[in-house]
Design a protein around this motif. Structure first.
Motif, mmCIF file in Angstrom:
data_model
loop_
_atom_site.group_PDB
_atom_site.id
_atom_site.type_symbol
_atom_site.label_atom_id
_atom_site.label_comp_id
_atom_site.label_asym_id
_atom_site.label_seq_id
_atom_site.Cartn_x
_atom_site.Cartn_y
_atom_site.Cartn_z
ATOM 1 N N PRO A 31 15.481 -3.793 -3.164
ATOM 2 C CA PRO A 31 14.540 -3.250 -2.175
ATOM 3 C C PRO A 31 15.244 -2.602 -0.990
ATOM 4 C CG PRO A 31 14.669 -5.623 -1.968
ATOM 5 C CD PRO A 31 15.531 -5.258 -3.143
ATOM 6 N N TYR A 32 14.553 -1.682 -0.357
ATOM 7 C CA TYR A 32 15.062 -1.023 0.851
ATOM 8 C C TYR A 32 13.894 -0.366 1.562
ATOM 9 C CZ TYR A 32 14.941 2.875 -2.493
ATOM 10 O OH TYR A 32 14.558 3.784 -3.460
ATOM 11 N N ALA A 33 14.130 0.039 2.808
ATOM 12 C CA ALA A 33 13.140 0.818 3.550
ATOM 13 C C ALA A 33 13.424 2.295 3.330
ATOM 14 C CB ALA A 33 13.205 0.490 5.039
ATOM 15 N N MET A 34 12.363 3.069 3.158
ATOM 16 C CA MET A 34 12.533 4.511 3.103
ATOM 17 C C MET A 34 12.942 5.028 4.480
ATOM 18 S SD MET A 34 9.497 5.755 0.526
ATOM 19 C CE MET A 34 8.158 5.212 1.594
ATOM 20 N N ILE A 35 13.346 6.273 4.556
ATOM 21 C CA ILE A 35 13.865 6.815 5.810
ATOM 22 C C ILE A 35 12.802 6.786 6.903
ATOM 23 C CG2 ILE A 35 13.249 9.217 5.283
ATOM 24 C CD1 ILE A 35 15.864 10.036 6.664
ATOM 25 N N ASP A 36 11.527 6.813 6.506
ATOM 26 C CA ASP A 36 10.442 6.769 7.477
ATOM 27 C C ASP A 36 9.850 5.383 7.608
ATOM 28 O OD1 ASP A 36 9.670 7.391 4.736
ATOM 29 O OD2 ASP A 36 7.624 7.348 5.473
ATOM 30 N N GLY A 37 10.491 4.383 7.026
ATOM 31 C CA GLY A 37 9.976 3.025 7.038
ATOM 32 C C GLY A 37 9.086 2.775 5.838
ATOM 33 N N GLY A 38 8.757 1.517 5.591
ATOM 34 C CA GLY A 38 7.929 1.175 4.440
ATOM 35 C C GLY A 38 8.778 0.802 3.243
ATOM 36 N N PRO A 39 8.235 -0.045 2.339
ATOM 37 C CA PRO A 39 9.040 -0.620 1.261
ATOM 38 C C PRO A 39 9.139 0.263 0.024
ATOM 39 C CG PRO A 39 6.839 -1.575 1.237
ATOM 40 C CD PRO A 39 6.884 -0.626 2.411
ATOM 41 N N ALA A 40 10.338 0.300 -0.542
ATOM 42 C CA ALA A 40 10.589 0.930 -1.842
ATOM 43 C C ALA A 40 11.682 0.113 -2.523
ATOM 44 C CB ALA A 40 11.009 2.386 -1.685
ATOM 45 N N ALA A 41 11.973 0.447 -3.768
ATOM 46 C CA ALA A 41 12.991 -0.310 -4.493
ATOM 47 C C ALA A 41 13.505 0.494 -5.681
ATOM 48 C CB ALA A 41 12.433 -1.648 -4.987
ATOM 49 N N GLU A 42 14.751 0.197 -6.039
ATOM 50 C CA GLU A 42 15.275 0.607 -7.342
ATOM 51 C C GLU A 42 15.006 -0.546 -8.299
ATOM 52 O OE1 GLU A 42 16.955 3.848 -7.824
ATOM 53 O OE2 GLU A 42 15.692 3.864 -6.033
#
Length: 357
Positions: A183-194
Motif C-alpha cells: 500500500p501507498y498514498a497517491m501523490i494527491d493523497g488517498g489509498p492505492a496499492a500494488e
C-alpha cells in the motif's frame, strides 16, 4: 434535457456536503490522506451510516439510486471536499457484483470494502492486454501476476481481480489478506496499492467478464469526471476570492483585465465540463454509454489540467505551499485525468466509437 436535480438528489447532495464539511475539515484531510491507512476508517463508517453506499445501486439490488445522476451527485461532493475515502472501488465493485448476481449487503453497509484490480504495468486500461493468469488446480483456481495502482487496494477487505482464464478475461474474488499487498498514498493523497499474486487462491465469479469490466470502467470514469467537476468548482471559487483580495499597485489584481479574461474563460470551461458530465450521466445504461463517457473523461481531463495550471499561475507562490488548498486541488485534478485513462486514451476510445458507428 432537464438540468435540474430531483428533490431526492438535492437532499443527498446537501446531506453529503454538510457531513463532509463538518467531518472532513482541511486539517483533518491533510492528516489522514498522506498517512497510513491514507483515509479515515471512522469517516468511512460514518458515510455508510448516512446510507451513502445505498445510492450506488438500484432498488432491485437493495439500494435506492444507482443511476448515472446519483453517482455524479455523490462524487461531485467528494471532489468539492477533496475527500480521500475509497468510494470509487465501491462504485466499480457494485457494478461487477451486480453482473454476477452476488448479494451486495456487505458492500452497501460499508462492512466490506472492495477494490477492483484491473490495470497492469503493461496494460493499464487495455483489457485485451491483461497478462495476469488464472490456473485451475484441483478443485480451485490460483492467480499469478501483478496489478498496479489499485485504488483502495491497501485498505480493501476483498479484491475483484481480472485475470486470463481459458483464453478469455474472467473475474475472480479473493480475500485481500491472501494477496501480497504493497500500500501507498497517491501523490494527491488517498489509498492505492500494488497487488502481487503468486499462486494465490481465488474464486471465479464471472467466467466471461470483459463486457462487465468495460461497464465498470465506464461507471468509474463517470464518477471521476463528476469528482473533477466538484474539485474544479472549489478551485475556481478559491481563485475568484484570491483575485478579489490580493492587491498590487494599490488595487485588487482581479481588476486587471487580462486576469479577468482568463478567469472568465475558466468559468466557461467548467460549465462545458458540467454539461458533458450531465450528458454522460444521462447515457449510462444506454447503447451510447461508452461514447458519452469517453467524451466526458476526455473533455474533463483537459479542463482539469488547464484549471490546475492557471490557478497556480494566477495565485503565484502561495499556490505551491502545503498549507494552501489550491496546491492539493491541483494535484487531485491532474491525478483524476490519469485515473482510468487520461484524456488522450479516451480520445482514442471516442475515435474508435465513431469509426465503428
Amino acid at each position: 434535457m432537464n438540468f435540474e436535480m430531483s428533490d431526492d438528489r438535492r437532499m443527498l447532495a446537501e446531506t453529503l456536503r454538510r457531513y463532509l464539511s463538518e467531518q472532513y475539515g482541511w486539517d483533518h484531510r491533510l492528516r489522514v490522506a498522506y498517512q497510513a491507512p491514507f483515509h479515515d476508517p471512522e469517516k468511512w463508517a460514518g458515510m455508510a451510516d448516512l446510507g451513502l453506499f445505498h445510492a450506488l445501486v438500484g432498488e432491485d439490488r437493495g439500494g435506492m439510486g444507482g443511476s448515472g445522476f446519483d453517482i455524479a451527485v455523490i462524487f461531485e461532493e467528494i471532489g468539492r471536499a477533496l475527500c480521500p475515502e475509497p468510494v470509487l472501488g465501491a462504485v466499480m465493485a457494485a457494478r461487477l457484483l451486480s453482473a454476477t448476481g452476488t448479494p451486495l449487503t456487505a458492500l452497501l453497509s460499508g462492512e466490506t470494502r472492495y477494490a477492483v484490480a484491473i490495470g497492469e504495468l503493461d496494460a493499464p486500461y487495455d483489457l485485451d492486454g491483461i497478462a495476469c493468469r488464472a490456473d485451475r488446480t484441483g478443485d480451485g483456481w490460483r492467480l499469478t501476476g501483478r496489478k498496479s495502482v489499485v485504488y483502495g487496494g491497501g485498505v480493501a477487505d476483498r479484491l475483484l481481480v481480472a485475470a486470463r482464464a481459458n483464453g478469455q478475461i474472467a473475474l475472480f474474488d479473493l480475500a485481500a489478506a491472501e494477496a501480497d499487498l504493497h500500500p501507498y498514498a497517491m501523490i494527491d493523497g488517498g489509498p492505492a496499492a500494488e497487488v502481487l499474486l503468486e499462486d494465490t487462491p481465488a474464486t471465479p465469479i464471472l467466467p466471461a467478464a470483459q463486457a462487465a469490466l468495460s461497464d465498470a470502467l465506464d461507471w468509474g470514469a463517470l464518477a471521476l469526471s463528476a469528482e473533477a467537476l466538484g474539485a474544479m468548482e472549489a478551485t475556481s471559487a478559491a481563485l475568484i476570492d484570491y483575485l478579489g483580495t490580493r492587491k498590487q499597485f494599490g488595487q485588487p489584481i482581479g481588476t486587471f483585465q487580462a486576469l479577468q479574461h482568463r478567469a472568465v474563460d475558466l468559468t466557461i470551461d467548467i460549465e462545458q465540463a458540467r454539461s458533458i458530465v450531465i450528458l454522460a450521466a444521462s447515457a449510462m445504461g444506454t447503447p451510447v454509454q461508452a461514447k458519452r463517457v469517453a467524451q466526458a473523461k476526455h473533455l474533463v481531463g483537459r479542463v482539469a489540467r488547464k484549471l490546475a495550471e492557471e490557478a497556480i499561475q494566477m495565485h503565484g507562490g502561495i499556490a505551491m505551499t502545503w498549507e494552501y488548498p489550491v496546491s492539493h486541488y491541483a494535484k487531485r485534478l491532474v491525478m483524476i485525468d490519469h485515473q482510468l485513462g487520461d484524456s488522450d486514451h479516451h480520445l482514442g476510445r471516442l475515435i474508435e466509437t465513431l469509426q465503428t458507428a
